[in-house]
Scaffold this active site. Sequence first.
Site, PDB file in Angstrom:
ATOM      1  N   TYR A 149     123.160 -33.302  66.185  1.00  0.00           N
ATOM      2  CA  TYR A 149     123.230 -32.033  65.201  1.00  0.00           C
ATOM      3  C   TYR A 149     124.753 -31.585  64.904  1.00  0.00           C
ATOM      4  O   TYR A 149     125.203 -31.294  66.096  1.00  0.00           O
ATOM      5  CB  TYR A 149     122.199 -30.917  65.576  1.00  0.00           C
ATOM      6  CG  TYR A 149     122.280 -29.800  64.586  1.00  0.00           C
ATOM      7  CD1 TYR A 149     121.716 -29.853  63.354  1.00  0.00           C
ATOM      8  CD2 TYR A 149     122.783 -28.717  65.165  1.00  0.00           C
ATOM      9  CE1 TYR A 149     121.592 -28.720  62.771  1.00  0.00           C
ATOM     10  CE2 TYR A 149     122.747 -27.493  64.199  1.00  0.00           C
ATOM     11  CZ  TYR A 149     122.304 -27.425  62.930  1.00  0.00           C
ATOM     12  OH  TYR A 149     122.205 -26.327  62.112  1.00  0.00           O
ATOM     13  N   ASP A 159     131.838 -33.305  68.602  1.00  0.00           N
ATOM     14  CA  ASP A 159     131.263 -31.917  68.145  1.00  0.00           C
ATOM     15  C   ASP A 159     130.749 -31.555  69.589  1.00  0.00           C
ATOM     16  O   ASP A 159     130.142 -31.900  70.319  1.00  0.00           O
ATOM     17  CB  ASP A 159     130.128 -32.237  67.395  1.00  0.00           C
ATOM     18  CG  ASP A 159     129.351 -30.743  67.430  1.00  0.00           C
ATOM     19  OD1 ASP A 159     130.009 -29.817  68.151  1.00  0.00           O
ATOM     20  OD2 ASP A 159     128.828 -30.785  66.227  1.00  0.00           O
ATOM     21  N   LYS A 170     130.466 -21.449  69.391  1.00  0.00           N
ATOM     22  CA  LYS A 170     129.575 -20.502  70.449  1.00  0.00           C
ATOM     23  C   LYS A 170     130.006 -19.971  71.232  1.00  0.00           C
ATOM     24  O   LYS A 170     130.771 -18.913  71.115  1.00  0.00           O
ATOM     25  CB  LYS A 170     128.533 -21.588  70.994  1.00  0.00           C
ATOM     26  CG  LYS A 170     127.516 -22.453  69.851  1.00  0.00           C
ATOM     27  CD  LYS A 170     126.423 -23.155  70.395  1.00  0.00           C
ATOM     28  CE  LYS A 170     125.510 -23.904  69.422  1.00  0.00           C
ATOM     29  NZ  LYS A 170     124.512 -22.962  68.704  1.00  0.00           N
TER      30      LYS A 170
END
Length: 301
Positions: A44, A146, A174
């Site tokens: 994702y 990622d 994040k």
Amino acid sequence: LVRRFAPIEQLRFCNSGTEATMDALRLARAHVGRDKIVKIEGSYHGHHDAVLMSTKPPIDAAGPVSRPNSVPASKGIPSDVKNNTIIAPYNDAEALERILTEHEGEVAAVITEAVLMNVGIMLPEEGYLESVREITRRHGVLLIFDEVKTGVTVAPGGITELYPVEPDLICLAKSIGGGMPIGVFGGREEVMRHINHQEVVHLGTFNGNPMSMRAGLVTLTQIFTPEAHAHAIGLSKQLGEGYVWDIDMHLSYAYWLFLANRGILFPPGFDDQWTVSIQHTQADIDHHLHVFHQFVSELTR
Ligand SMILES: Cc1ncc(COP(=O)(O)O)c(C=O)c1O
């Protein structure tokens, strides 16, 4: 960040993980001069069209294991987007080699979470990441890690510190913002310079805003210290090892409620992972494992 992540010589700030992967992919397309990307099935990378493919495809649409279909994860994505996002299976270097050979000269980048963290946690098999690096390099394709979830959490320098593999671009978000909206993408000067030379646009009202920058700086230099990191990793290990029985998927909602009623809130997604924060204490882990044992005794009574 430049000190923590060896492949990052230059970086740009944005506002989320989604923006980081979107901007990194545009940069990769510009650098390599090709349109297609390869994305790993189950990985994702945020909610922009190019990567919202085969994140958790329904089994009847997913296609063959070694030649997965590109399955949009949402309505509203233009139908031709999937032609430029080729899906490769995780932990299968041979399949990647075949895909890049079949699409020789068409693929700009392979984007992946080095450890898949959005379908439970799936670790790379021995040698897989090294093969991906070798194959992408040989085909003139950029490799994008990622590290939105893994960056500065699994190790101070993320997956890139733990595995001997240097991607061309790294995406972060994040935790590096200490709770404020932030995203980062970075890599070698030779790639990043397309933005410096204004050949690739990188825009955004709040990119590099002082609030997020300050929060990020304090997080990385004062809060997320090597000691704090060792503390969190130690607790995480204890928690993992304390789960001496598996809980069946079908019981996960009951378990979620059982925990919630005893002061433990974890993400409700059945395949979501738990991340121990540096704010957790030994008492939190002891309580958690105590409740786990309580649940098991209730079931086996
Ligand atoms: C690996 C990974 N990349 C990208 C993203 C997207 O980040 P954001 O939600 O900040 O857009 C996420 C979000 O969960 C993620 O887990």
